[in-house]
Motif scaffolding. Structure first.
Motif, mmCIF file in Angstrom:
data_model
loop_
_atom_site.group_PDB
_atom_site.id
_atom_site.type_symbol
_atom_site.label_atom_id
_atom_site.label_comp_id
_atom_site.label_asym_id
_atom_site.label_seq_id
_atom_site.Cartn_x
_atom_site.Cartn_y
_atom_site.Cartn_z
ATOM 1 N N TYR A 115 -8.945 -5.837 -4.526
ATOM 2 C CA TYR A 115 -7.570 -5.658 -4.058
ATOM 3 C C TYR A 115 -7.507 -5.770 -2.533
ATOM 4 C CZ TYR A 115 -2.824 -3.765 -3.740
ATOM 5 O OH TYR A 115 -1.485 -3.614 -3.492
ATOM 6 N N GLN A 116 -8.453 -5.137 -1.843
ATOM 7 C CA GLN A 116 -8.473 -5.216 -0.384
ATOM 8 C C GLN A 116 -8.617 -6.664 0.080
ATOM 9 O OE1 GLN A 116 -12.016 -3.861 1.714
ATOM 10 N NE2 GLN A 116 -10.773 -2.911 3.322
ATOM 11 N N ALA A 139 -5.871 -1.928 3.280
ATOM 12 C CA ALA A 139 -5.810 -1.146 2.051
ATOM 13 C C ALA A 139 -7.072 -0.305 1.921
ATOM 14 C CB ALA A 139 -5.667 -2.065 0.833
ATOM 15 N N PRO A 153 3.438 -0.254 -3.610
ATOM 16 C CA PRO A 153 2.009 -0.166 -3.922
ATOM 17 C C PRO A 153 1.633 -1.003 -5.142
ATOM 18 C CG PRO A 153 3.146 1.871 -4.518
ATOM 19 C CD PRO A 153 4.109 1.060 -3.732
ATOM 20 N N GLY A 154 0.554 -1.745 -4.993
ATOM 21 C CA GLY A 154 0.010 -2.523 -6.098
ATOM 22 C C GLY A 154 0.604 -3.902 -6.255
ATOM 23 N N TRP A 180 0.842 -1.202 0.000
ATOM 24 C CA TRP A 180 0.000 0.000 0.000
ATOM 25 C C TRP A 180 0.879 1.255 0.000
ATOM 26 C CZ3 TRP A 180 -4.540 0.560 -1.759
ATOM 27 C CH2 TRP A 180 -5.207 1.775 -1.587
ATOM 28 N N MET A 198 -5.454 -1.264 -6.851
ATOM 29 C CA MET A 198 -5.608 -0.495 -5.620
ATOM 30 C C MET A 198 -6.921 0.284 -5.595
ATOM 31 S SD MET A 198 -1.689 0.831 -5.127
ATOM 32 C CE MET A 198 -1.973 1.591 -3.515
#
Length: 570
Positions: free
Chosen positions: A502-503, A484, A452-453, A448, A497
């Protein structure tokens, strides 16, 4: 600190309701003598933050003034009378009938004043509340986040009278405080009780323990103001998340065959300790599944709302959680009571988030943290649900922080020898204060804020850091925050994201890392619900969206995933 009760010898009046309120943007209230009462007021709901109750002035942090009128109860003339405030954020000055009765700094913890000599038949109570941010406050003002209001932490600095204001009466001699520490020997439950009394000579205490076919009554003479006794419960029903068994402990003060005072506590017989790499509850390993949270709800802000407490516990039970941390400040006493009844395990944290240790403020920071931990333990020491004390969240560690936390640890251990102590950290293996902690709590956001990603690389980094941390300290580790930001209803395939996908993937893979580390004792997702923050370019709509439920308690995909992992699979 005992919570007020109603019985034949004790009584309280809840002053919650609609009070008079006035902003003081020019800070003229004291010079214009508002301490005796003021005009040009508007109604305000108490308890609740003031920030979202009005159409304007949301970001005004103080000072502001409250007033309410009340009458003394008819049968209180021969009683000791106190005014008790469950929480005011941040600085409060209190007047009763034009006389100053006290000052308190710090939100989220209860404080009280003896007003026996100040109270009249008709009374006016005035409170000046100042929530303005400052570098020598705890938590402090900050500049790092580039937000408005300028906090050094990522949640909104709600101001006001946040919890009930109680006027209570007790006998002129009787029970002052009770401390109960439980232990277990096979099927025997042991209660070590410390009773503090005042104004009593030549009296007797009667202790009664009732519950689960137990009826135990013992009497002891009062020989001084502090009495230490031990009671034993045979074939005891122990307290744990699956069976939160509570006994009723009643204490009476008796003189000349008359009961002078009485107080009751709900007691859970349990032990909590760290042994090797494990956290043991009643001698058996316990794995923590749950959340970091906030007291946060639309309109009421950080104010006490009983229905929200019930809703949040219901959601945590539905999802299969067994624990949470009171991030980043102590929660209401009612929240703790319900945890005892439902069997939740709590890491109880003082409001020490974002400590800077700057040379100009470090002494004041230590004074306030010392005050907070003393107030917190005095308030929550008898809750079986409280299994650990947390002395800070994400302190900005420096060369001075080791001595700071060493001294704070020593104070905490002197106050309570029965629970582990931790510090929630963002520094990893560089954290000097971990030397004094029984449990290592780390907040991590690889995938995050860092990497990130890229969840797979993030999990690799997390795994490597956990191993290094354990190799250095050989202590159990709790992943106390991970998550996230997720915009409700945002979807993506493949996951990216801010999407719900994604979470869910982020949380599932982090949990997989934890479950493959024998020294990891738990996983606390950040956060149970979305919550309000200061404004900033990283906080769309001045919100942190890391909740697995929305701010109004609707589930995202991750909530359903956690239910499968925690309730159905486990």
């Amino acid at each position: 600190m005992l919570y007020p009760q109603r019985n034949k010898y004790r009584h309280y009046i809840d002053l919650s309701g609609f009070w008079d309120f006035r902003f003081d943007p020019n800070d003229v209230g004291i010079s214009e003598n508002w301490t005796t009462g003021f005009e040009e007021s508007v109604p305000i709901a108490v308890p609740a933050s003031w920030n979202d109750q009005f159409a304007e002035n949301r970001d005004f942090l103080g000072p502001a003034w409250y007033q309410v009128k009340f009458k003394k109860a008819w049968d209180w003339d021969k009683k000791k009378i106190f005014l008790r405030f469950g929480s005011i954020n941040y600085i409060s000055d209190i007047w009763l009938n034009g006389e100053s009765i006290g000052h308190h700094e710090g939100g989220h913890l209860a404080f009280e004043f003896d007003v026996s000599d100040n109270i009249l038949d008709d009374n006016i109570l005035i409170a000046r509340v100042d929530g303005r941010l400052a570098e020598d406050h705890v938590p402090p003002k900050g500049r790092v986040l580039g937000n408005y209001p300028e906090t050094n932490y990522d949640f909104y600095p709600f101001c006001g009278i946040h919890r009930p204001v109680l006027l209570y009466a007790i006998p002129n001699g009787g029970i002052k405080d009770v401390t109960v520490i439980t232990s277990i020997k096979e099927a025997l439950g042991i209660l070590d009780i410390k009773l503090e009394t005042f104004g009593i000579i030549g009296a007797t205490t009667r202790y009664s323990i009732m519950g689960f076919e137990t009826e135990l009554i013992k009497e002891f003479k009062i020989e001084n103001e502090v009495q230490d006794i031990t009671l034993e419960v045979k074939k005891a029903r122990f307290w744990d998340p699956n069976n939160p068994n509570l006994y009723n402990l009643n204490i009476e003060i008796i003189k000349n065959n008359l009961i002078l005072d009485s107080y009751s506590l709900r007691i859970g017989i349990r032990t909590i300790e760290v042994k090797g790499d494990e956290l043991l509850l009643n001698g058996k390993p316990i794995y923590l599944k749950g959340f970091g949270r906030h007291e946060d709800f639309p309109i009421t802000g950080r104010g006490y709302v009983p229905a929200v407490i019930i809703k949040d516990y219901s959601l945590m039970e539905w999802i299969g959680a067994n624990s949470f941390r009171t991030s980043h400040y102590p929660y209401s006493e009612q929240m703790m009571d319900i945890a005892d009844k439902l069997g939740f395990l709590i890491i109880d944290e003082i409001p020490a988030v974002g400590l800077t240790f700057n040379r100009t403020v470090i002494e004041r920071e230590f004074e306030l943290c010392s005050q907070y931990i003393q107030e917190l333990i005095a308030r929550d020491k008898n809750h079986p649900s409280v299994i650990m004390w947390s002395l800070a969240n994400e302190p900005h560690s420096s060369v001075k922080s080791k001595e700071f936390f060493k001294n704070l640890y020593v104070l905490t251990r002197r106050l309570d020898k029965s629970r582990p102590i931790t510090i929630v950290n963002m520094m990893g293996v560089r954290e000097k204060a971990f030397e004094f902690c029984e449990v290592l709590c780390i907040n991590r956001y690889y995938g995050w804020y860092l990497q990130p990603g890229n969840i797979d690389e993030a999990c690799k980094s997390l795994s490597e850091e956990m191993d290094k941390l354990y190799e250095r300290y050989h202590k159990p580790i709790l992943l106390s925050e991970f998550g996230a930001d997720t915009i409700p209803g945002c979807h993506s395939q493949p996951p990216e994201m801010f999407s719900e996908e994604y979470q869910a993937e982020f949380i599932e893979k982090y949990i997989d890392v934890c479950r493959n580390k024998p020294y990891v004792i738990g996983e606390h997702v950040w956060n149970l619900c979305d919550f309000k923050t200061s404004q900033g370019i990283t906080r769309m709509g001045a919100m942190n969206y890391k909740g697995v439920f929305t701010r109004d308690r609707k589930p995202k995909m991750a909530a359903h995933l956690l239910r499968k992992l925690w309730k159905e699979k486990d």
